[in-house]
Design a protein around this motif. Structure first.
Motif, PDB file in Angstrom:
ATOM      1  N   VAL A   1       4.665   5.142   6.109  1.00 14.02           N
ATOM      2  CA  VAL A   1       5.057   4.172   5.085  1.00 14.02           C
ATOM      3  C   VAL A   1       6.582   4.055   5.019  1.00 14.02           C
ATOM      4  O   VAL A   1       7.145   2.961   4.915  1.00 14.02           O
ATOM      5  CB  VAL A   1       4.470   4.575   3.707  1.00 14.02           C
ATOM      6  N   LYS A   2       7.254   5.212   5.141  1.00 11.82           N
ATOM      7  CA  LYS A   2       8.709   5.216   5.111  1.00 11.82           C
ATOM      8  C   LYS A   2       9.277   4.418   6.292  1.00 11.82           C
ATOM      9  O   LYS A   2      10.176   3.587   6.127  1.00 11.82           O
ATOM     10  CB  LYS A   2       9.218   6.661   5.156  1.00 11.82           C
ATOM     11  N   LEU A   3       8.707   4.644   7.471  1.00  8.35           N
ATOM     12  CA  LEU A   3       9.157   3.916   8.660  1.00  8.35           C
ATOM     13  C   LEU A   3       8.966   2.407   8.485  1.00  8.35           C
ATOM     14  O   LEU A   3       9.861   1.611   8.798  1.00  8.35           O
ATOM     15  CB  LEU A   3       8.365   4.371   9.883  1.00  8.35           C
TER      16      LEU A   3
ATOM     17  N   THR B   1      -8.388   1.091   0.269  1.00  8.31           N
ATOM     18  CA  THR B   1      -7.266   1.820  -0.319  1.00  8.31           C
ATOM     19  C   THR B   1      -6.005   1.491   0.476  1.00  8.31           C
ATOM     20  O   THR B   1      -5.980   1.629   1.701  1.00  8.31           O
ATOM     21  CB  THR B   1      -7.530   3.335  -0.280  1.00  8.31           C
ATOM     22  N   LEU B   2      -4.968   1.037  -0.232  1.00  4.84           N
ATOM     23  CA  LEU B   2      -3.698   0.689   0.404  1.00  4.84           C
ATOM     24  C   LEU B   2      -2.620   1.624  -0.133  1.00  4.84           C
ATOM     25  O   LEU B   2      -2.576   1.899  -1.326  1.00  4.84           O
ATOM     26  CB  LEU B   2      -3.321  -0.756   0.075  1.00  4.84           C
ATOM     27  N   VAL B   3      -1.762   2.099   0.775  1.00  5.32           N
ATOM     28  CA  VAL B   3      -0.660   2.961   0.350  1.00  5.32           C
ATOM     29  C   VAL B   3       0.663   2.326   0.796  1.00  5.32           C
ATOM     30  O   VAL B   3       0.818   1.959   1.963  1.00  5.32           O
ATOM     31  CB  VAL B   3      -0.802   4.383   0.936  1.00  5.32           C
ATOM     32  N   GLY B   4       1.574   2.176  -0.156  1.00  8.99           N
ATOM     33  CA  GLY B   4       2.879   1.588   0.129  1.00  8.99           C
ATOM     34  C   GLY B   4       3.972   2.388  -0.546  1.00  8.99           C
ATOM     35  O   GLY B   4       3.703   3.455  -1.109  1.00  8.99           O
ATOM     36  N   PRO B   5       5.203   1.876  -0.512  1.00  9.57           N
ATOM     37  CA  PRO B   5       6.332   2.592  -1.107  1.00  9.57           C
ATOM     38  C   PRO B   5       6.125   2.876  -2.597  1.00  9.57           C
ATOM     39  O   PRO B   5       6.643   3.855  -3.123  1.00  9.57           O
ATOM     40  CB  PRO B   5       7.520   1.640  -0.914  1.00  9.57           C
TER      41      PRO B   5
ATOM     42  N   GLU C   1      -0.295   4.170  -4.355  1.00 15.38           N
ATOM     43  CA  GLU C   1      -1.610   3.769  -3.860  1.00 15.38           C
ATOM     44  C   GLU C   1      -2.255   2.737  -4.770  1.00 15.38           C
ATOM     45  O   GLU C   1      -2.094   2.784  -5.975  1.00 15.38           O
ATOM     46  CB  GLU C   1      -2.474   5.044  -3.819  1.00 15.38           C
ATOM     47  N   ARG C   2      -3.007   1.795  -4.186  1.00 18.35           N
ATOM     48  CA  ARG C   2      -3.820   0.884  -5.005  1.00 18.35           C
ATOM     49  C   ARG C   2      -5.113   0.558  -4.276  1.00 18.35           C
ATOM     50  O   ARG C   2      -5.241   0.782  -3.069  1.00 18.35           O
ATOM     51  CB  ARG C   2      -3.049  -0.391  -5.361  1.00 18.35           C
TER      52      ARG C   2
ATOM     53  N   GLU D   1       4.513  -3.818   3.714  1.00 14.82           N
ATOM     54  CA  GLU D   1       4.933  -2.407   3.626  1.00 14.82           C
ATOM     55  C   GLU D   1       3.760  -1.469   3.403  1.00 14.82           C
ATOM     56  O   GLU D   1       3.961  -0.272   3.252  1.00 14.82           O
ATOM     57  CB  GLU D   1       5.937  -2.173   2.482  1.00 14.82           C
ATOM     58  N   GLU D   2       2.559  -2.014   3.321  1.00 14.34           N
ATOM     59  CA  GLU D   2       1.413  -1.160   3.001  1.00 14.34           C
ATOM     60  C   GLU D   2       0.580  -0.806   4.233  1.00 14.34           C
ATOM     61  O   GLU D   2       0.444  -1.605   5.156  1.00 14.34           O
ATOM     62  CB  GLU D   2       0.506  -1.855   1.978  1.00 14.34           C
ATOM     63  N   ILE D   3      -0.004   0.395   4.171  1.00 15.30           N
ATOM     64  CA  ILE D   3      -0.958   0.834   5.181  1.00 15.30           C
ATOM     65  C   ILE D   3      -2.318   0.936   4.525  1.00 15.30           C
ATOM     66  O   ILE D   3      -2.438   1.411   3.393  1.00 15.30           O
ATOM     67  CB  ILE D   3      -0.521   2.189   5.772  1.00 15.30           C
ATOM     68  N   LEU D   4      -3.335   0.462   5.226  1.00 15.12           N
ATOM     69  CA  LEU D   4      -4.701   0.618   4.728  1.00 15.12           C
ATOM     70  C   LEU D   4      -5.151   2.005   5.174  1.00 15.12           C
ATOM     71  O   LEU D   4      -5.164   2.302   6.371  1.00 15.12           O
ATOM     72  CB  LEU D   4      -5.568  -0.489   5.318  1.00 15.12           C
TER      73      LEU D   4
END
Ligand SMILES: Cc1cc2nc3c(=O)[nH]c(=O)nc-3n(C[C@H](O)[C@H](O)[C@H](O)COP(=O)(O)OP(=O)(O)OC[C@H]3O[C@@H](n4cnc5c(N)ncnc54)[C@H](O)[C@@H]3O)c2cc1C
Ligand code: FES
Ligand code: FES
Lengths: 284, 163
Positions: free
Chosen positions: A18-20, A137-141, A144-145, A164-167
């Motif tokens: 996510v940082k990258l 589930t999505l994770v971003g800076p 999570e949502r 910016e989000e990863i599933l």
């Protein structure tokens, strides 16, 4: 067929990935199995300066069935979905659908996360996820949502996921009753001309609940609440099926392409949906 | 774009080469490492002629970036047997005429190898379904299926004899 040049990154945690993504900005993309992305890059329909490979992130792998809830890590391959006994017990429709995706080689590397995040209307998992009422589930800076599969797809290649989000995972309640994933394709390795996911519950000789979604018949998967409502409470006779099919055909908007003109696709959609309903009912 | 060092195990040997991340694994194997068993048929992920075994999976090496293969364990048809010491699958393809021009054969054999490891007693239908990612323009598949079923039988007989 040489894709554009890019820099390659292989982070080992979701946080690092996510940082990258945030640091490298809009010219960066994650790569999972690469079996949608690499063909697009070879055709130069996609061009990225940075690729962030998720293959080393252990947290994104695996299938868990826990008290009726199924959770599948984004990097779980289609091959792994097919081989998993606990998943077969909890949600046999997953295996039935996964076996109809592409060919063995593609299924060894193609992931469920890539399949649902891609946003290509031809992908089979998004329609199935809508039928199952799955949650992504999505994770971003900002953390999570959760987004419902039925709210995720906006247009071809546009989804509720931000850049910016990863599933990270998909989850759903293990379905009860009868199920079917029916797909019409021109040959092995082809995307659907039309496909339908159907879940039906039976109470006595009546249908007590129904969920219906369709693949590759609009620029997003199509969940047809009206088609489901037409079956619910009915004895699942010919009249009920006709009403449900008509309702579903009313919700799709196929486009002409090399799989055929619009009228043909509507016809195939009707045939496939009827088959899926009948098969699901025979298993309910 | 800068080349990077790429380390892989290919047919049991550790190899190191310089490659751009965007190079396709099939090009690395054929052009940088001189391993010409895997062929390029379509280069669009459809024909399976480029199939190699990578970390225990059959993959189309035209659809893998060099960078993704860093650290991978790869087997190509060259890793199965050689002209003086053919693998059972190679022997059976020869005996049952499982090839005509031979272009698809390296992909067929390395894919069949993984299929038989996962399912040592396949039915004809299992073989046809499991080989569906490999196209052949010559044989009509009949003899390919026969060769793979014969190889399965040979391997099982050899296993029994050893016990
Ligand atoms: C010959 C062939 C036939 C095929 N036939 C079918 C078919 O019949 N049905 C079908 O459904 N599919 C089919 N596919 C596509 C295949 O299933 C892909 O593997 C799948 O669509 C994408 O999964 P992937 O892991 O390869 O994703 P990738 O190609 O790596 O990624 C696809 C897209 O999703 C994004 N992405 C991937 N993972 C994540 C994540 N965790 N979070 C956020 N974004 C992510 C990537 O950035 C990229 O934009 C076929 C592919 C081929 C080559
Ligand atoms: S060359 Fe890779 S699938 Fe045809
Ligand atoms: S033998 Fe010629 S393509 Fe298969």
């Amino acid at each position: 067929m040489i894709p554009g040049a890019f820099e390659y990154h292989r982070p080992e945690s979701v946080d690092a990935a996510v940082k990258l993504l945030a640091e490298l900005g809009e010219d960066s993309r994650v790569i999972a199995g690469g079996h949608s992305l690499i063909p697009m890059m070879k055709l130069r329909m996609a061009d990225m300066s940075h690729l962030i490979d998720l293959q080393k992130i252990g947290d994104l792998k695996g299938i868990r069935v826990d008290g009726g809830t199924v959770t599948i890590g984004a990097m779980t391959t289609q091959h792994e979905l097919i081989e998993n006994a606990a998943l077969q017990d909890a949600a046999p429709i997953m295996r039935e659908a996964a076996l109809q995706i592409a060919d063995p080689q593609v299924r060894y590397v193609g992931t469920i996360g890539g399949n649902v995040a891609n946003g290509d209307p031809g992908n089979d998992m998004p329609g199935l996820m809508q039928c199952l009422d799955a949650t992504f589930t999505l994770v971003g800076p900002d953390g999570e949502r959760q987004v419902a599969a039925r709210d995720f797809y906006e247009a071809a290649y546009f989804t509720a996921r931000t850049d910016e989000e990863i599933l990270t995972a998909i989850s759903f309640t293990a379905p009860k009753g009868g199920y079917a994933y029916e797909k019409q394709k021109r040959k092995i390795g082809d995307y659907a001309t039309a496909a339908a996911a159907v879940l039906l519950s039976k109470d006595g000789d009546r249908c007590s609940a129904a969920s219906i979604a369709m693949t590759n018949l609009s620029d997003t998967p199509v969940y047809s609440a009206d088609a489901g409502a037409a079956l619910t409470g009915s004895p699942l006779d010919d009249q009920a099926i006709k009403t449900a099919v008509a309702a579903a055909l009313n919700d799709i908007e196929p486009a002409e392409d090399n799989r055929g003109p619009v009228a043909f696709k509507i016809h195939v959609a009707g045939v496939i949906l009827r088959r899926a309903i009948e098969r699901a009912w025979s298993r309910a | 774009m800068a080349k990077t060092h790429l380390k892989m195990t290919v047919n049991g040997q550790e190899v190191e080469t310089l490659a751009e991340p965007r190079e396709l694994l099939i090009h690395v194997l054929r052009e940088r490492l001189g391993i010409k068993g895997p062929h390029i048929g379509c280069e669009t992920s459809h024909c399976g002629a480029c199939t190699v075994d990578m970390d225990g999976k059959s993959v189309k090496s035209c659809t893998v970036f060099a960078a993704q293969a860093e650290g991978a364990d790869i087997t190509t048809v060259e890793g199965l047997g050689d002209p003086d010491n053919l693998h059972v699958l190679q022997e059976m393809f020869r005996e049952h005429h499982g090839l005509q021009c031979g272009f698809c054969t390296p992909g067929m054999i390395i894919r069949a190898h993984r299929l038989l490891l996962e399912n040592p007693n396949p039915s004809e239908e299992d073989v046809r379904f499991g080989m569906a990612g490999n196209l052949c323009r010559c044989t009509g598949y009949q003899n390919i299926v026969k060769a793979i079923l014969a190889a399965a039988a040979e391997m099982n007989a050899a296993k029994e004899a050893a016990q």
